[in-house]
Design a protein around this motif. Structure first.
Motif, short mmCIF file in Angstrom:
data_model
loop_
_atom_site.label_atom_id
_atom_site.label_comp_id
_atom_site.label_asym_id
_atom_site.label_seq_id
_atom_site.Cartn_x
_atom_site.Cartn_y
_atom_site.Cartn_z
N MET A 223 -47.48 -103.91 54.07
CA MET A 223 -47.07 -103.90 55.48
C MET A 223 -46.29 -105.18 55.82
O MET A 223 -45.29 -105.15 56.56
CB MET A 223 -48.29 -103.78 56.40
CG MET A 223 -48.95 -102.41 56.35
SD MET A 223 -47.84 -101.09 56.93
CE MET A 223 -47.55 -101.61 58.61
N ARG A 224 -46.73 -106.30 55.27
CA ARG A 224 -46.01 -107.55 55.49
C ARG A 224 -44.62 -107.47 54.89
O ARG A 224 -43.62 -107.93 55.49
CB ARG A 224 -46.82 -108.70 54.88
CG ARG A 224 -46.29 -110.08 55.25
CD ARG A 224 -47.20 -111.18 54.73
NE ARG A 224 -48.50 -111.14 55.40
CZ ARG A 224 -49.65 -110.84 54.82
NH1 ARG A 224 -49.66 -110.54 53.52
NH2 ARG A 224 -50.77 -110.82 55.50
N ASN A 225 -44.50 -106.87 53.71
CA ASN A 225 -43.19 -106.71 53.09
C ASN A 225 -42.32 -105.75 53.90
O ASN A 225 -41.09 -105.94 54.00
CB ASN A 225 -43.36 -106.19 51.66
CG ASN A 225 -42.04 -105.99 50.95
OD1 ASN A 225 -41.50 -104.87 50.94
ND2 ASN A 225 -41.50 -107.06 50.37
N GLN A 226 -42.96 -104.73 54.48
CA GLN A 226 -42.22 -103.79 55.33
C GLN A 226 -41.61 -104.52 56.52
O GLN A 226 -40.44 -104.30 56.88
CB GLN A 226 -43.17 -102.68 55.81
CG GLN A 226 -42.57 -101.71 56.81
CD GLN A 226 -41.52 -100.79 56.19
OE1 GLN A 226 -41.48 -100.62 54.97
NE2 GLN A 226 -40.64 -100.24 57.02
N THR A 227 -42.38 -105.41 57.12
CA THR A 227 -41.88 -106.17 58.27
C THR A 227 -40.71 -107.06 57.86
O THR A 227 -39.67 -107.11 58.55
CB THR A 227 -43.02 -107.02 58.85
OG1 THR A 227 -44.09 -106.16 59.25
CG2 THR A 227 -42.54 -107.82 60.04
N ARG A 228 -40.86 -107.76 56.73
CA ARG A 228 -39.77 -108.64 56.28
C ARG A 228 -38.53 -107.83 55.88
O ARG A 228 -37.40 -108.28 56.12
CB ARG A 228 -40.25 -109.47 55.09
CG ARG A 228 -41.38 -110.44 55.42
CD ARG A 228 -41.03 -111.33 56.57
NE ARG A 228 -42.09 -112.28 56.88
CZ ARG A 228 -42.09 -113.08 57.92
NH1 ARG A 228 -41.09 -113.01 58.81
NH2 ARG A 228 -43.08 -113.92 58.13
N SER A 229 -38.73 -106.67 55.32
CA SER A 229 -37.57 -105.85 54.94
C SER A 229 -36.81 -105.38 56.17
O SER A 229 -35.56 -105.33 56.18
CB SER A 229 -38.03 -104.65 54.11
OG SER A 229 -38.62 -105.08 52.91
N GLN A 230 -37.54 -105.03 57.23
CA GLN A 230 -36.87 -104.62 58.48
C GLN A 230 -36.11 -105.79 59.10
O GLN A 230 -35.01 -105.62 59.65
CB GLN A 230 -37.91 -104.07 59.45
CG GLN A 230 -38.49 -102.72 59.02
CD GLN A 230 -39.56 -102.23 59.96
OE1 GLN A 230 -39.99 -102.96 60.87
NE2 GLN A 230 -40.02 -100.99 59.75
N TYR A 250 -32.19 -103.11 46.52
CA TYR A 250 -33.57 -103.46 46.84
C TYR A 250 -34.21 -102.40 47.73
O TYR A 250 -35.35 -101.96 47.48
CB TYR A 250 -33.60 -104.83 47.52
CG TYR A 250 -34.90 -105.12 48.24
CD1 TYR A 250 -36.04 -105.52 47.54
CD2 TYR A 250 -34.98 -104.99 49.63
CE1 TYR A 250 -37.22 -105.77 48.21
CE2 TYR A 250 -36.17 -105.25 50.30
CZ TYR A 250 -37.29 -105.64 49.59
OH TYR A 250 -38.46 -105.89 50.25
N LEU A 251 -33.47 -101.97 48.77
CA LEU A 251 -34.03 -100.99 49.69
C LEU A 251 -34.30 -99.65 49.00
O LEU A 251 -35.32 -99.01 49.25
CB LEU A 251 -33.09 -100.79 50.88
CG LEU A 251 -32.96 -101.98 51.85
CD1 LEU A 251 -31.93 -101.66 52.94
CD2 LEU A 251 -34.31 -102.31 52.48
N ASN A 252 -33.37 -99.24 48.13
CA ASN A 252 -33.58 -97.98 47.40
C ASN A 252 -34.81 -98.08 46.48
O ASN A 252 -35.63 -97.15 46.41
CB ASN A 252 -32.34 -97.63 46.58
CG ASN A 252 -31.16 -97.24 47.46
OD1 ASN A 252 -31.35 -96.75 48.59
ND2 ASN A 252 -29.95 -97.45 46.97
N ALA A 253 -34.92 -99.20 45.78
CA ALA A 253 -36.07 -99.39 44.89
C ALA A 253 -37.37 -99.45 45.68
O ALA A 253 -38.41 -98.91 45.26
CB ALA A 253 -35.89 -100.66 44.07
N ARG A 254 -37.30 -100.09 46.86
CA ARG A 254 -38.51 -100.18 47.68
C ARG A 254 -38.95 -98.82 48.17
O ARG A 254 -40.15 -98.51 48.21
CB ARG A 254 -38.26 -101.12 48.86
CG ARG A 254 -39.54 -101.43 49.64
CD ARG A 254 -39.28 -102.28 50.85
NE ARG A 254 -40.55 -102.65 51.46
CZ ARG A 254 -41.30 -101.83 52.20
NH1 ARG A 254 -40.90 -100.59 52.41
NH2 ARG A 254 -42.44 -102.26 52.72
#
Length: 457
Positions: A223-230, A250-254
């Motif tokens: 969830m923390r990574n989701q926030t940073r990715s946004q 990165y986004l596709n791999a994520r």
């Protein structure tokens, strides 16, 4: 039947010996019968009961040995456990099964289990060993834990793409000419990289251990990574064209990793997430659970029969002991009675005859006859009666010693009694006076020597 006193001595001895022989024969025959029964029961235990019980116990022990070795192989992967399992099968289970089949094939065995039970035992044992072999084969293969296999083959490469992409973005950002508006981008990239790496590590730990704390940590980090990715998505206009291309990768791999993580968690939550453990619980263990009561039933049957056989042997031994003691007591009492009868019938009369003859020899008294303690009509009784008749006849026809001495003492004529050697054995008073000696002085002197001498005046 004739009274005992009228029997001959030979008949008494023969009957006594016959009764003693009969007592010994009865005792020996009864002993042999009881010993034969005990030997038969012992042979039954030795030939059938003990081998069958031992075979059943060896199969149970071999199964436990095999199961323990299989668990060791599943936990540690040490090849020594595979060797131990093969040893348990080849040296314990299979030989014991062959022995069990041999024992049950003996027609004389009264404890043979039904053929259907033996066939079921053999089938269940075959199934259990087959399940164990399948578990052993899959335990340390990638197919054993599908979630870990998927993690290794697909999730791990995607995690590397995430980490490498963010590392590349950070390196490019470090070499760019930055301004104040770019100051937040490196910080967000670093946090995104850290949360992605931590999430992947916690996901791996959860898949391997199943501990909820790793699952919770994975959720928080992702969830923390989701926030940073946004946040990075909102700041992509600050990125260079090269950075935007890397960020797109990165986004596709994520996105792929996120979908794959859900599948991994779903696989890990299933009962068969570890196939070897699942097969152990759902295949091998139930078969062994069905097999164990059958083998324990065989052992109990043999044990119960063994206990009853031992009880029968002990009972026979007690009966043999009491009967032998009774017969020996009877034989002892009979021997005492027979010995007493022999003493009364033979020894005592013979002793009386000897004592009477000694008395007659010493005193010449024939007045006292031999009297038996009881009326006996056997050979000893006849001998005593004959002796008494002889003594009575001698008493009637023989002058007593005292009478002879009185006659010799009253004679006026000289008289001397000589032995074959011519020595004086007795003289009367007239002879002693004529020769001028005392009667005692003349005893033992040769008479021819005396007659050449002149008489003493």
């Amino acid at each position: 039947m004739r009274p005992l006193k009228s029997w001959s001595l030979r008949a008494k001895l023969n009957i006594g010996l016959a009764l003693m022989f009969l007592t010994i024969t009865v005792t020996g025959t009864f002993t042999l019968i009881m010993v034969k029964q005990n030997l038969g029961a012992t042979e039954e235990v030795t030939r059938h009961v003990t081998p069958m019980a031992l075979a059943s116990l060896r199969i149970l022990g071999g199964l436990e040995h095999s199961q323990a070795a299989l668990r060791g192989w599943m936990l540690l992967g040490d090849p020594q456990f595979r060797t131990e399992r093969r040893t348990a099968i080849e040296q314990e289970i299979l030989p014991a099964l062959a022995q069990l089949k041999t024992q049950t094939a003996t027609p004389s065995n009264p404890l043979n289990p039904p053929a259907a039970d033996l066939a079921r035992i053999e089938q269940l044992l075959t199934d259990a060993l087959a399940h164990q072999q399948a578990i052993e084969d899959i335990a340390w293969t990638p197919d054993n834990i599908p979630a870990v296999q998927l993690l290794t083959e697909q999730a791990a490469p995607l995690s590397s793409i995430l980490s490498n992409s963010l590392t590349h973005l950070i390196d490019l950002e470090r070499h760019r000419e930055t301004n104040a508006s770019h100051g937040e981008l490196p910080f967000i990239l670093a946090h995104a990289q850290g949360s992605a790496n931590n999430a992947a590590a916690n996901l791996r730990d959860y898949l391997l251990t199943g501990e909820n704390r790793y699952h919770q940590a994975w959720s928080e980090e992702w969830m923390r990574n989701q926030t940073r990715s946004q946040e990075l998505l909102l700041l992509d206009f600050l990125m260079s064209e090269e950075q935007q291309q890397i960020f797109e990768t990165y986004l596709n791999a994520r996105q792929q990793f996120s979908l794959l993580a859900g599948k991994l968690l779903e696989l890990r939550g299933r009962p068969d997430w570890n196939i070897a453990n699942h097969w152990m619980a759902t295949r091998a263990a139930p078969v062994i659970a069905q097999l164990t009561p059958l083998l324990h039933g065989l052992v109990k049957q043999q044990t119960d029969f063994l206990h009853s056989t031992i009880a029968a042997i002990q009972n026979n031994s007690r009966e043999l002991t009491w009967t032998a003691c009774l017969l020996i007591s009877i034989a002892f009492c009979f021997t005492i009675g027979f010995s007493h009868q022999v003493i009364l019938s033979v020894v005592n009369p013979l002793t009386q005859i000897r004592q009477t003859m000694d008395r007659i020899q010493q005193t010449g008294d024939l007045s006292e006859p031999i009297t038996l303690l009881f009326d006996s009509r056997d050979e000893i009784g006849l001998l005593v009666n004959a002796f008494n008749r002889m003594a009575a006849e001698l008493r009637r026809t023989t002058i007593s010693k005292n009478a002879v001495e009185n006659i010799l003492g009253s004679m006026n004529d000289a008289l001397a009694v000589l032995d074959p050697a011519g020595c004086i054995t007795d003289v009367n008073p007239a002879m002693a006076r004529w020769l001028g000696y005392n009667e005692g002085e003349l005893l033992g002197i040769e008479f021819s020597h005396l007659v050449t001498l002149e008489p003493n005046s």
